[in-house]
Design an enzyme around this catalytic site. Structure first.
Site, PDB file in Angstrom:
ATOM      1  N   SER A  87      50.736  11.360 -17.723  1.00  0.00           N
ATOM      2  CA  SER A  87      49.531  11.471 -18.540  1.00  0.00           C
ATOM      3  C   SER A  87      49.571  12.734 -19.383  1.00  0.00           C
ATOM      4  CB  SER A  87      48.321  11.546 -17.607  1.00  0.00           C
ATOM      5  OG  SER A  87      47.169  11.936 -18.321  1.00  0.00           O
ATOM      6  N   TYR A 132      43.823  16.027 -10.298  1.00  0.00           N
ATOM      7  CA  TYR A 132      44.496  14.826 -10.802  1.00  0.00           C
ATOM      8  C   TYR A 132      45.714  15.227 -11.636  1.00  0.00           C
ATOM      9  CZ  TYR A 132      45.417  11.129 -14.199  1.00  0.00           C
ATOM     10  OH  TYR A 132      46.042  10.220 -15.020  1.00  0.00           O
ATOM     11  N   LYS A 172      49.938  14.608 -11.110  1.00  0.00           N
ATOM     12  CA  LYS A 172      50.850  14.002 -12.094  1.00  0.00           C
ATOM     13  C   LYS A 172      52.004  14.960 -12.393  1.00  0.00           C
ATOM     14  CE  LYS A 172      49.114   9.940 -12.920  1.00  0.00           C
ATOM     15  NZ  LYS A 172      49.871   8.748 -12.534  1.00  0.00           N
TER      16      LYS A 172
END
Ligand code: UFG
Length: 350
Positions: free
Chosen positions: A131, A155, A159
């Site tokens: 992302s 989050y 990643k």
């Protein structure tokens, strides 16, 4: 025909990618827990793929963190897995702040289990769903892949951690073929309106929020700040049609299969920024509905601008986005208007 394992294949990006891969003639095994997705998406994918596609799709319900689930998925491929596309994971930024251990367990622990199972089963080709969140607050726009990886929430940390793990693996075992694809803001739906984004509860993201306001499910949008240093004062993002994104995955797989083992790191975006107000206006035009909105304070953790430099993906994959904001809104509305309650909509679920 290749055999591909798709983790999280029933989700928003996963389901659209399954359709593109089935249409390209591949055989798929989907492993999905259905915790944040709905198996109805895959039934729709088969309807859209038509013909005998059902013979080329096996669906397994299971959790990546359990080796037994992974064993079932690899067994379904009878000893030949040509690649894995790894979508499965959690992606709600605010939830990740409150439940960081859950995010590390699912996103990082799940990926570790997956990589071990791939090695056990002799599969060394992976496309990983990363992302643009890994860039945090970007210093330079448009963002190149060489920009610093400095995520700002749990989050994003998970990643970035998986990206790091993949780089370590590619360094230690040079036969791996890995693509780390950094998505910008995926939106829209298949033009049939039969599959689309199906958030559980109130959406966190702008596009599904706007479409639920347009359909009358939510009363009004709150725009998080109209005092950003942008032309109209609202935040700018690089929205990418989910079908362009799905096609980007097929292009990445083909490059990994056809070239020498390598680690690819690519932005998947359009290179074009749109403000929140531009999205609202475009959605109103596409839907013929009014989207009432108010202005709220800036949301913590937001940046004024996030726009990809997609030139490396164009160069390496021979791929670029083809669908503009109007198409994103028309296709998103085709899905939302025919499925006001997502896959649980009665009218569309005979
Ligand atoms: N916005 C609003 N109101 C809302 C929701 C969003 O004004 O109700 C604004 C945001 O402030 C931002 C823009 O709309 O300016 C886009 O916000 P999104 O939440 O749709 O998307 P983000 O760019 O903040 O984040 C998304 C994903 C992340 C991912 C990132 C990649 O949520 O997981 O894109 O760039 F990492």
């Amino acid at each position: 025909m290749a055999q591909v394992l798709i983790t999280g294949g029933a989700g928003f990006i996963g389901s659209h990618t399954c359709l593109v891969l089935l249409q390209a003639g591949h055989r798929l095994v989907v492993l999905d827990s259905f915790v944040t997705s709905n198996p109805a998406s895959l039934r729709r994918v088969l309807e859209l793929a038509g013909g005998v596609a059902s013979e080329r799709l096996t669906v397994i319900e299971g959790d990546l963190r359990q080796p037994s689930s992974l064993d079932r998925a690899f067994s379904a491929m009878a000893g030949r897995c040509d690649a894995v596309i790894h979508f499965a994971g959690l992606k709600a930024v605010a939830q990740s702040v409150h439940q960081p251990l859950l995010y590390w367990d699912v996103n990082v622990g799940g990926s570790t289990q997956l990589l071990s199972a791939m090695a056990r089963n002799g599969c060394h080709t992976l496309v990983f769903s990363s992302s643009a969140t890994v860039y945090g607050f970007p210093e330079t726009i448009p963002i190149q892949e060489t920009a610093p990886v400095l995520p700002i929430n749990p989050y994003g940390h998970t990643k970035a951690a998986v990206e790091r793990m993949l780089a370590d693996l590619a360094t230690s075992e040079t036969h791996w073929r890995i693509a780390r694809l950094r998505y910008f803001n995926p939106v829209g739906a298949h033009p049939s309106g039969q599959i689309g984004e199906n958030p559980l509860g109130p959406p966190d993201n702008l596009f599904p929020y706007v479409s639920q306001v347009a359909v009358g499910r939510i009363a009004r949008l709150q725009i998080y700040g109209d005092d950003w240093p942008t032309a109209d004062g609202t935040g700018i993002r690089d929205y990418i049609h989910v079908m362009d994104l799905a096609e980007g995955h097929l292009a990445a797989l083909e490059v990994l299969w056809n070239e020498q083992p390598q680690l690819l790191t690519l932005n998947l975006g359009s290179g074009i920024g749109h403000s929140v107000l531009e999205v609202v206006r475009a959605f109103e035009a596409a839907s013929g509905r009014t989207v009432p909105y108010g202005v709220a304070p800036r949301r913590a953790g937001d940046a004024a601008r996030s726009v990809a430099d997609p030139s490396e993906a164009e160069r390496r994959l021979g791929w670029r986005t083809r669908r503009d904001l109007e198409t994103m809104c028309l296709d998103g509305w085709a899905w939302q208007s025919s499925h006001p309650d997502g896959f649980s909509s009665q009218a569309s679920n005979p």
